[in-house]
Design a protein around this motif. Structure first.
Motif, PDB file in Angstrom:
ATOM      1  N   GLN A 382      16.232   1.486  -1.202  1.00 53.78           N
ATOM      2  CA  GLN A 382      17.353   0.984  -2.003  1.00 53.78           C
ATOM      3  C   GLN A 382      17.316  -0.536  -2.095  1.00 53.78           C
ATOM      4  O   GLN A 382      17.838  -1.124  -3.039  1.00 53.78           O
ATOM      5  N   ASP A 383      16.688  -1.176  -1.099  1.00 56.11           N
ATOM      6  CA  ASP A 383      16.472  -2.628  -1.127  1.00 56.11           C
ATOM      7  C   ASP A 383      15.061  -2.868  -1.651  1.00 56.11           C
ATOM      8  O   ASP A 383      14.080  -2.718  -0.924  1.00 56.11           O
ATOM      9  N   ARG A 384      14.940  -3.239  -2.899  1.00 56.17           N
ATOM     10  CA  ARG A 384      13.625  -3.360  -3.522  1.00 56.17           C
ATOM     11  C   ARG A 384      12.740  -4.376  -2.810  1.00 56.17           C
ATOM     12  O   ARG A 384      11.556  -4.121  -2.570  1.00 56.17           O
ATOM     13  N   ASP A 385      13.297  -5.528  -2.465  1.00 55.40           N
ATOM     14  CA  ASP A 385      12.494  -6.563  -1.809  1.00 55.40           C
ATOM     15  C   ASP A 385      12.036  -6.104  -0.425  1.00 55.40           C
ATOM     16  O   ASP A 385      10.879  -6.307  -0.043  1.00 55.40           O
ATOM     17  N   GLY A 386      12.942  -5.488   0.326  1.00 50.98           N
ATOM     18  CA  GLY A 386      12.577  -5.004   1.653  1.00 50.98           C
ATOM     19  C   GLY A 386      11.537  -3.906   1.595  1.00 50.98           C
ATOM     20  O   GLY A 386      10.601  -3.876   2.403  1.00 50.98           O
ATOM     21  N   PHE A 387      11.675  -2.986   0.641  1.00 51.12           N
ATOM     22  CA  PHE A 387      10.715  -1.895   0.514  1.00 51.12           C
ATOM     23  C   PHE A 387       9.368  -2.425   0.031  1.00 51.12           C
ATOM     24  O   PHE A 387       8.316  -1.940   0.473  1.00 51.12           O
ATOM     25  N   ARG A 388       9.389  -3.412  -0.851  1.00 48.30           N
ATOM     26  CA  ARG A 388       8.131  -4.005  -1.323  1.00 48.30           C
ATOM     27  C   ARG A 388       7.373  -4.657  -0.163  1.00 48.30           C
ATOM     28  O   ARG A 388       6.141  -4.547  -0.067  1.00 48.30           O
ATOM     29  N   SER A 389       8.109  -5.296   0.741  1.00 45.66           N
ATOM     30  CA  SER A 389       7.475  -5.902   1.912  1.00 45.66           C
ATOM     31  C   SER A 389       6.902  -4.836   2.831  1.00 45.66           C
ATOM     32  O   SER A 389       5.815  -5.008   3.400  1.00 45.66           O
ATOM     33  N   ALA A 390       7.613  -3.712   2.966  1.00 45.19           N
ATOM     34  CA  ALA A 390       7.121  -2.623   3.816  1.00 45.19           C
ATOM     35  C   ALA A 390       5.853  -2.002   3.236  1.00 45.19           C
ATOM     36  O   ALA A 390       4.921  -1.663   3.980  1.00 45.19           O
ATOM     37  N   VAL A 391       5.802  -1.867   1.921  1.00 48.80           N
ATOM     38  CA  VAL A 391       4.603  -1.329   1.277  1.00 48.80           C
ATOM     39  C   VAL A 391       3.427  -2.270   1.467  1.00 48.80           C
ATOM     40  O   VAL A 391       2.302  -1.842   1.769  1.00 48.80           O
TER      41      VAL A 391
END
Length: 401
Positions: A382-391
């Motif tokens: 749901q947090d695009r920036d956080g998920f992008r960093s995790a990917v």
């Protein structure tokens, strides 16, 4: 569970192709795979005392959505009295009148066909009383059909329900001058029950164990390995057809061509794949074959893969990394929207699983690559920036210990 794949030959509408979205194709492929493996439009209440008008549509007191009269007349005028000619080597033929069909390349054509088929399928759904179609249910939501342009998949749990659904689709399609092509229509059973027998105009439909749907190979047992091998074989054929390019001396140019022309062919629809250890080995072997081809290194040279990567200035292989990134991003796209793909991902199917070891699930790749549970990944997405960093962290190169 039983599926039937339908190809429509339109008499009234000759063209059904427009600007296709690759993302929409992946969505439909993933839903079809999920439904097989498991063997948005919300209709709001309508006030019967008035007619609601929104945009180019109006909703009548019975709840039917229709095009406004002025827009309907405009579309009719646009196609009225159209003529065409055929271009030949000796010039153009005489102009003749086109009495049916929509214009090729016209941006209005896909919309008109979608409205036309939507009207047919709503009539089919209206005939479903007392669950005659034996629809597949995800969390209690019945699913009887998947549609993308003229590619339609009909779904049912029983042969009787599938036959009832097929006959109604045929009936309402013929009422609107739309015919079903029996030779291109296939039946596939995803369970161990006897093969289904479906007839169209006294012609029995062919029963198959796999079917090509939107460019993806759908297997009756839900396995992905045949589709992966098919994509790699197509990419290998494309690689061999470009031998003149691989003989050039510019390695950076050849790498750019490889990544833009060959790798996309191999990874088409990879967002819907569930990777096993053998699949990963096949993908890695194909990638190294490509690198050896552009460097013109024969297999008899017996050079290790690491030396080939060093010659190309690479620390690790890239193809599997790209697949992981695409699949993780697709997972984030699914969980951020309330759509049919999310329902297939999180919903439960009625029935019991057969005996034996549980098959690897699509979501197991997500949890293995990210390092935490799917539920935690859904919250993080749901947090695009956080998920992008995790990917990025999950797919980035890590120095060996």
């Amino acid at each position: 569970m039983h599926l039937i794949f339908v190809e429509c030959l339109s008499i009234l509408i000759l063209l059904v192709l427009g600007t296709d979205s690759a993302q929409q194709k992946y969505d439909f492929c993933s839903v079809c795979r999920a439904v097989v493996l498991e063997a948005d439009e919300q209709i709001k209440e309508v006030d019967p005392k008035r007619t609601i008008q929104t945009g180019s549509f109006r909703v009548d007191p019975e709840g039917n959505q229709k095009i406004k009269d002025q827009d309907n007349y405009m579309s009719y005028s646009f196609y009225q009295n159209q003529v065409a000619a055929v271009r030949t080597e000796n010039g153009n033929t005489e102009w003749f009148q086109v009495k049916r069909g929509v214009r090729q390349g016209c941006i209005l054509s896909p919309a008109l066909f979608s409205l036309y088929t939507e009207s047919i399928m709503r009539d089919v759904e209206a005939e479903d009383t007392e669950d005659k179609y034996s629809a597949i249910k995800l969390n209690g939501n019945p699913i009887t059909e998947l549609r993308y342009a003229d590619d339609t998949a009909l779904l049912s749990k029983t042969t009787e329900g599938l036959n009832e659904l097929m006959q109604n689709v045929k009936k309402f399609s013929q009422n609107k001058n739309l015919l079903l092509n029996a030779k291109k229509t296939k039946v596939m059973d995803s369970d161990k029950s006897p093969a289904s027998s479906i007839l169209i105009d006294n012609e029995e439909l062919e029963n198959v164990t796999h079917f090509n749907y939107l460019g993806a190979n759908i297997e009756a047992d839900g396995k992905i390995t045949p589709d992966i091998r098919k994509r790699l074989a197509i990419a290998t054929s494309k690689l061999k057809s470009m031998m003149n390019i691989w003989k050039s001396q510019s390695t950076p140019l050849k790498m750019r061509i490889l990544k833009s022309c060959i790798f996309p062919v191999a990874t088409y629809g990879c967002e819907t794949w569930t990777l096993t250890k053998k699949d990963v080995e096949k993908i890695d072997a194909f990638e190294m074959k490509c690198y050896r081809k552009i460097l013109r290194i024969p297999w008899t040279a017996r050079r290790p893969n690491q030396s080939i990567l060093q010659e190309l200035g690479m620390k690790e292989r890239q193809l599997l990394k790209n697949i992981k990134q695409l699949k993780l991003k697709y997972f984030g796209h699914i969980v951020r929207h309330n759509n049919l793909e999310k329902l297939c991902l999180e919903g439960a199917v009625e029935g019991r699983r057969g005996r034996g070891r549980p098959r690897r699930r699509w979501t197991q790749d997500i949890s293995d690559w990210l390092g935490f549970s799917v539920r935690e990944a859904s919250i993080l997405a749901q947090d695009r920036d956080g998920f992008r960093s995790a990917v990025w962290e999950a797919t980035s190169y890590k120095d060996p210990p």
